[in-house]
Design a protein around this motif. Structure first.
Motif, PDB file in Angstrom:
ATOM      1  N   LEU B  20       0.862  -1.196   0.000  1.00 18.69           N
ATOM      2  CA  LEU B  20       0.000   0.000   0.000  1.00 18.69           C
ATOM      3  C   LEU B  20       0.893   1.239   0.000  1.00 18.69           C
ATOM      4  CD1 LEU B  20      -2.814  -1.097   2.498  1.00 18.69           C
ATOM      5  CD2 LEU B  20      -2.925  -1.035  -0.003  1.00 18.69           C
ATOM      6  N   PRO B  22       0.717   4.383  -1.782  1.00 14.92           N
ATOM      7  CA  PRO B  22      -0.015   5.292  -2.656  1.00 14.92           C
ATOM      8  C   PRO B  22       0.809   6.504  -3.075  1.00 14.92           C
ATOM      9  CG  PRO B  22      -0.771   5.515  -0.390  1.00 14.92           C
ATOM     10  CD  PRO B  22       0.198   4.377  -0.409  1.00 14.92           C
ATOM     11  N   ASN B  54      -6.761   3.638  -0.058  1.00 15.68           N
ATOM     12  CA  ASN B  54      -6.363   2.370   0.571  1.00 15.68           C
ATOM     13  C   ASN B  54      -7.568   1.565   1.037  1.00 15.68           C
ATOM     14  OD1 ASN B  54      -3.667   2.987   0.251  1.00 15.68           O
ATOM     15  ND2 ASN B  54      -3.367   3.693   2.352  1.00 15.68           N
ATOM     16  N   ILE B  57      -9.321  -0.226  -1.693  1.00 10.07           N
ATOM     17  CA  ILE B  57      -8.561  -1.398  -2.166  1.00 10.07           C
ATOM     18  C   ILE B  57      -8.632  -2.529  -1.147  1.00 10.07           C
ATOM     19  CG2 ILE B  57      -6.233  -2.239  -2.695  1.00 10.07           C
ATOM     20  CD1 ILE B  57      -5.751   0.524  -4.032  1.00 10.07           C
ATOM     21  N   SER B 267       3.290  -3.804  -5.400  1.00 10.19           N
ATOM     22  CA  SER B 267       2.679  -2.542  -4.971  1.00 10.19           C
ATOM     23  C   SER B 267       1.938  -1.919  -6.143  1.00 10.19           C
ATOM     24  CB  SER B 267       3.759  -1.590  -4.446  1.00 10.19           C
ATOM     25  OG  SER B 267       4.448  -2.169  -3.365  1.00 10.19           O
ATOM     26  N   ILE B 271      -2.073  -1.829  -6.855  1.00 14.15           N
ATOM     27  CA  ILE B 271      -2.899  -0.686  -6.410  1.00 14.15           C
ATOM     28  C   ILE B 271      -3.189   0.298  -7.546  1.00 14.15           C
ATOM     29  CG2 ILE B 271      -2.110  -0.910  -4.011  1.00 14.15           C
ATOM     30  CD1 ILE B 271      -0.469   1.652  -4.373  1.00 14.15           C
ATOM     31  N   SER B 292      -7.792  -3.668  -8.959  1.00 11.81           N
ATOM     32  CA  SER B 292      -6.787  -4.164  -8.010  1.00 11.81           C
ATOM     33  C   SER B 292      -7.095  -5.611  -7.623  1.00 11.81           C
ATOM     34  CB  SER B 292      -6.751  -3.294  -6.747  1.00 11.81           C
ATOM     35  OG  SER B 292      -6.322  -1.986  -7.069  1.00 11.81           O
TER      36      SER B 292
END
Lengths: 307, 307
Positions: B20, B22, B54, B57, B267, B271, B292
């Motif tokens: 995670l 971002p 987040n 997801i 990652s 995402i 995702s």
């Protein structure tokens, strides 16, 4: 910024940096109570106590000490409120004209290092808005990942006149477990010193020292001398004096003949001086920051004795 | 916690962890606008956008992926608000039953390591009040300072059932600059692997794996295999799959014969899947989290193909 640091060291005739690594049990009760009255016995209360404590010490030392080195772990452990106290401590130190070395020892791959770099010594964008977040002048980094974990910091170092101190030989008892490994005919810390020196060549200041400095622990006096030879143009940030056991004599070899080349850190020995037997008789808890000033003057005299 | 992680991997039949990490340019405009409406185009606005992104997801992957790995740098760069988003992301992941690996790569001397340890995987005291601050299940650490920089984490690992992943061989292009140095007849990463394996022996879980795991980059397939041999009871956290270029075949050697022993991170590939040509045609920005989910399922299938 390395030139600025050297200018401040020359002005104060004092090659020391005070480690602003507060712990609640260093902080006099009346300061803690004031913070808890405002925020309760919470993470925010602890963070505010740190800030009050730091500000009082900064007020007493900014004219005699060139730099402070807040250790981010002390703040980070208290969460977002702690990080804000770290940021506010840096801002206040800079208001008072001190150079700030953020002891963050970060290490990561290039794309991640860019984020640390932008946040700590660069600028962060939120759409069209630009923010300067942490505002340290220098930060410390761990080099285990190699140069592509260091290089992403250099564009911000150049754009915003910042600097780095990269771990070469640390002050802790087990540092030899990895750093003293033999690599051919030299120790790993010598090899690393050679690399850091080479990385720094492209980033020399007018002072003749590089923007890329090195962390060299004072607890290893011979190694300091050896590294001084390997890295003549690299400024050393030297932890380990005082509470960790190193004496002025131990770290004399970290300096060049002109008395420059190193800045020596003391944390607990300065910020919690009023709790030490040597200062307790002259300073009570209300005068904790004055005890810090006296301890800083004593450290300056001790170092200048051997330089 | 290593046993808990393995249980989750077995339940989901999926040895992967979603990073995670971002960035604002991964986040669909409608999410960013929502965050800016609440907090403006500020550090707090960016942090809130991260949290919204987040959470969406996590809602789509928690039933098929055992763990998430937030990279703290992405949050830390946005200051205190960013750190709060990191904390809130961890809390939400745990609410949904996911194992959380905090990618913090900290490294410091023992007294400082204790503060990181208490904050991230232990408890912090403010007078008589105890706080659990970051709440990761595992954290990553950099071992350049030696065992006394790792040992302070072990009491919290035991008291609160937590675990570590210590850097051994990283996934970045220059990792060899230091990690591949020859130490006698072996590479430094092999030497480090031996150390980490030895450190972990005193902290074995019921699964037969240690609480002390290792970070072993997937971009070095032979080294992964060699380290698997040196460290049979050490779980590997394997970065480098996908965006960094490693394929399922490259990292197969990181696993033991029973299909356990490693958890592979992706990652950006997960995402920000909705931005990739492969998913763009089936998912628009409104469905970014569903993209995702599909990318996570595709990664699971890809890995299970070679295990």
């Amino acid at each position: 910024m390395i030139d600025q640091l050297i200018k401040k060291i020359n002005e104060t005739q004092n090659p020391t940096v005070v480690g602003l690594d507060p712990r609640l049990d260093y902080i006099p009760e009346y300061i803690r109570e004031k913070a808890y009255d405002a925020y309760g016995k919470t993470l925010s209360g602890a963070a505010y106590a740190f800030l009050l404590f730091n500000k009082a010490i900064i007020d007493e030392i900014y004219d005699i000490v060139p730099a402070v080195k807040p250790q981010v772990a002390m703040y980070e452990q208290y969460g977002a409120a702690g990080m804000q106290a770290y940021i506010d401590t840096i801002a206040y130190s800079k208001e008072k004209g001190m150079v700030v070395i953020g002891d963050i020892k970060r290490s990561d791959i290039a794309s991640t290092a860019e984020s640390y770099s932008d946040g700590h010594i660069g600028r962060v964008l939120v759409e069209e808005n630009q923010f300067e977040v942490y505002k340290e002048d220098f930060i410390t980094l761990n080099p285990y990942l190699g140069y592509d974990s260091i290089e992403p910091y250099m564009s911000n170092c150049e754009a915003y006149d910042k600097g780095l101190f990269v771990l070469v030989k640390t002050s802790n008892p087990n540092s030899g477990e990895i750093q003293d490994i033999m690599v051919g005919s030299e120790h790993l810390y010598e090899y690393m010193g050679g690399l850091v020196s080479k990385w720094g060549e492209a980033y020399m200041g007018q002072s003749g020292y590089s923007r890329i400095g090195a962390v060299v622990g004072a607890t290893h006096s011979k190694q300091g001398q050896v590294l001084r030879g390997i890295m003549p143009k690299t400024y050393f940030l030297v932890p380990g004096y005082g509470a960790q056991g190193a004496t002025a004599e131990d770290l004399a070899g970290c300096f060049n003949k002109d008395g420059l080349g190193a800045i020596v850190n003391s944390s607990r020995g300065i910020i919690a001086a009023y709790q030490k037997p040597a200062y307790k008789k002259d300073f009570d808890a209300k005068d904790f920051a004055k005890a810090s000033r006296q301890a800083a003057l004593d450290m300056k005299a001790d170092l200048n004795r051997v330089l």
